[in-house]
Design an enzyme around this catalytic site. Structure first.
Site, mmCIF file in Angstrom:
data_model
loop_
_atom_site.group_PDB
_atom_site.id
_atom_site.type_symbol
_atom_site.label_atom_id
_atom_site.label_comp_id
_atom_site.label_asym_id
_atom_site.label_seq_id
_atom_site.Cartn_x
_atom_site.Cartn_y
_atom_site.Cartn_z
ATOM 1 C CE LYS A 23 -4.140 -2.003 2.023
ATOM 2 N NZ LYS A 23 -5.093 -2.038 3.131
ATOM 3 C CD GLU A 140 7.663 0.326 16.235
ATOM 4 O OE1 GLU A 140 7.568 0.611 17.440
ATOM 5 O OE2 GLU A 140 8.676 -0.191 15.722
ATOM 6 C CG HIS A 156 19.461 -2.464 15.228
ATOM 7 N ND1 HIS A 156 19.654 -3.763 14.832
ATOM 8 C CD2 HIS A 156 18.335 -2.464 15.972
ATOM 9 C CE1 HIS A 156 18.674 -4.515 15.326
ATOM 10 N NE2 HIS A 156 17.863 -3.744 16.020
HETATM 11 P P1 0O2 Z 1 14.056 -4.827 15.930
HETATM 12 O O1 0O2 Z 1 13.056 -5.741 15.372
HETATM 13 O O2 0O2 Z 1 15.401 -5.451 16.052
HETATM 14 O O3 0O2 Z 1 14.068 -3.495 15.262
HETATM 15 P P2 0O2 Z 1 12.193 -0.948 23.194
HETATM 16 O O4 0O2 Z 1 11.982 -0.909 24.665
HETATM 17 O O5 0O2 Z 1 12.910 0.286 22.667
HETATM 18 O O6 0O2 Z 1 12.814 -2.206 22.676
HETATM 19 P P3 0O2 Z 1 9.429 -0.246 22.685
HETATM 20 O O7 0O2 Z 1 9.397 0.590 23.888
HETATM 21 O O8 0O2 Z 1 8.356 -1.244 22.517
HETATM 22 O O9 0O2 Z 1 10.802 -1.014 22.504
HETATM 23 O O10 0O2 Z 1 9.326 0.644 21.436
HETATM 24 P P4 0O2 Z 1 10.331 1.638 20.763
HETATM 25 O O11 0O2 Z 1 11.213 2.331 21.740
HETATM 26 O O12 0O2 Z 1 9.465 2.469 19.924
HETATM 27 O O13 0O2 Z 1 11.267 0.660 19.887
HETATM 28 C C1 0O2 Z 1 10.796 -0.141 18.920
HETATM 29 C C2 0O2 Z 1 11.802 -0.223 17.795
HETATM 30 O O14 0O2 Z 1 12.353 1.075 17.526
HETATM 31 C C3 0O2 Z 1 13.026 -1.082 18.095
HETATM 32 O O15 0O2 Z 1 12.748 -2.401 17.841
HETATM 33 C C4 0O2 Z 1 14.028 -0.524 17.091
HETATM 34 O O16 0O2 Z 1 13.739 -0.972 15.777
HETATM 35 C C5 0O2 Z 1 13.722 0.938 17.156
HETATM 36 N N1 0O2 Z 1 14.538 1.577 18.186
HETATM 37 C C6 0O2 Z 1 14.138 2.049 19.376
HETATM 38 N N2 0O2 Z 1 15.153 2.569 20.064
HETATM 39 C C7 0O2 Z 1 16.252 2.427 19.295
HETATM 40 C C8 0O2 Z 1 17.639 2.804 19.448
HETATM 41 O O17 0O2 Z 1 18.071 3.382 20.455
HETATM 42 N N3 0O2 Z 1 18.471 2.490 18.415
HETATM 43 C C9 0O2 Z 1 18.046 1.870 17.281
HETATM 44 N N4 0O2 Z 1 18.935 1.614 16.327
HETATM 45 N N5 0O2 Z 1 16.759 1.503 17.118
HETATM 46 C C10 0O2 Z 1 15.869 1.780 18.104
HETATM 47 P P5 0O2 Z 1 13.589 -3.577 18.492
HETATM 48 O O18 0O2 Z 1 12.824 -4.106 19.645
HETATM 49 O O19 0O2 Z 1 14.972 -3.127 18.754
HETATM 50 O O20 0O2 Z 1 13.541 -4.698 17.397
#
Ligand code: 0O2
Length: 277
Positions: A23, A140, A156
């Site tokens: 989409k 998300e 990351h």
């Molecule tokens: P993936 O699949 O490896 O990307 P959190 O406590 O931050 O893990 P929350 O509070 O549920 O998660 O939500 P948030 O803070 O919005 O984070 C969700 C996703 O945002 C993360 O997924 C990352 O993809 C990105 N993100 C958040 N904070 C950071 C950061 O400091 N650095 C980077 N590079 N990415 C971030 P996941 O869980 O890491 O999984």
């Protein structure tokens, strides 16, 4: 303990990611077809790995019953924009859609995370339809600029390497880089209008050329081949001049010629039909 059927659990999320990516790519295409600058540069999507879901459940003390409500990024879509200003445009496009409901906003663009992470997150409610029937899920959507994405991708990988124990000298470098990204995005914003103009004009020319060649191909099928070859030669002559105004004029004239031939062909068919009666 009850058996967890992960594959079954993830099916609607896989579907949602595919649908959402399609989409948003379509939205980009619609902009391009209308010669409009698209705030969407690139779209990607993924279903969170089981390992990553388990890790998050553990870290946030989420129970199995709460899994689908509290792990909001099982389905994740990332929209990359060229400029900072495009982020809000994309967010508006999402807010105005009826096939997804915005449940929550996490604005890490205005409120940068301590790590230096910047991105605009929208948690949406989305309805999927599988063999098992309708299912409402959460997804998300991360919206960020190319520069923000560059930083987040590098950081990351380092987070993964150091598992949350980033050496201070690296953390400092990343903070410095995050500040440079802010500066870069601001700098780029100052040329946004010029870039938009250039891209609109490129799109316009590319659509014009496609349209003209399409018209020539249609003419080839129902009119004098020698005439069409002449028209084609004329097109290449004008094309070489790289003058958009001339190309537009040629496009309009060709439209008139094509309409004329079409009318002739229809008349001819009408005569043929009356002969057959
Ligand atoms: P993936 O699949 O490896 O990307 P959190 O406590 O931050 O893990 P929350 O509070 O549920 O998660 O939500 P948030 O803070 O919005 O984070 C969700 C996703 O945002 C993360 O997924 C990352 O993809 C990105 N993100 C958040 N904070 C950071 C950061 O400091 N650095 C980077 N590079 N990415 C971030 P996941 O869980 O890491 O999984």
């Amino acid at each position: 303990m009850e058996i967890r059927l992960w594959r079954e659990l993830l099916i609607p999320y896989e579907l949602a990611v595919k649908e959402l990516v399609m989409k948003f790519n379509h939205l980009k295409k619609e902009h391009q077809e209308k010669d409009l600058y698209s705030p969407i540069e690139e779209v990607t999507g993924r279903v969170k790995s089981i390992n990553s879901i388990l890790e998050k459940m553990q870290r946030k003390n989420i129970s199995w019953e709460e899994l689908e409500e509290k792990v909001e990024d099982i389905a994740g879509v990332r929209i990359i924009c060229q400029f900072y200003e495009d982020i809000e445009k994309v967010a508006d496009l999402i807010r105005n859609r009826s096939d997804m409901q915005v449940l929550e906003i996490k604005d890490y663009v205005t409120h940068m995370k301590e790590s230096g992470y910047r991105s605009y997150h929208m948690i949406i409610g989305y309805s999927t339809e599988t063999l098992e029937g309708k299912k409402e899920i959460r997804a998300e959507i991360q919206i960020r600029t190319l520069a923000m994405n560059f930083w987040a991708t590098i950081e990351h990988s380092l987070q993964y390497k150091y598992k949350g124990n980033m050496p201070p000298h690296l953390a400092e470098r990343l903070t410095n880089a995050a500040n440079s990204i802010i500066q870069l995005d601001t700098e780029m914003s100052s040329v946004r209008n010029e870039v938009m103009d250039a891209q609109n004009s490129m799109l316009h020319q590319s659509n014009l050329v496609a349209d003209i060649l399409n018209n020539i191909e249609n003419l080839y099928h129902y009119s004098n081949k020698r005439e069409v070859a002449k028209i084609q030669d004329e097109f290449y002559r004008i094309y070489k001049r790289k003058d958009l105004k001339q190309l537009e004029r040629f496009h309009r004239e060709l439209d008139i010629i094509a309409e004329g031939y079409q009318a002739q062909a229809l008349n001819f068919k009408g005569i043929e039909g009356s002969w057959q009666r």
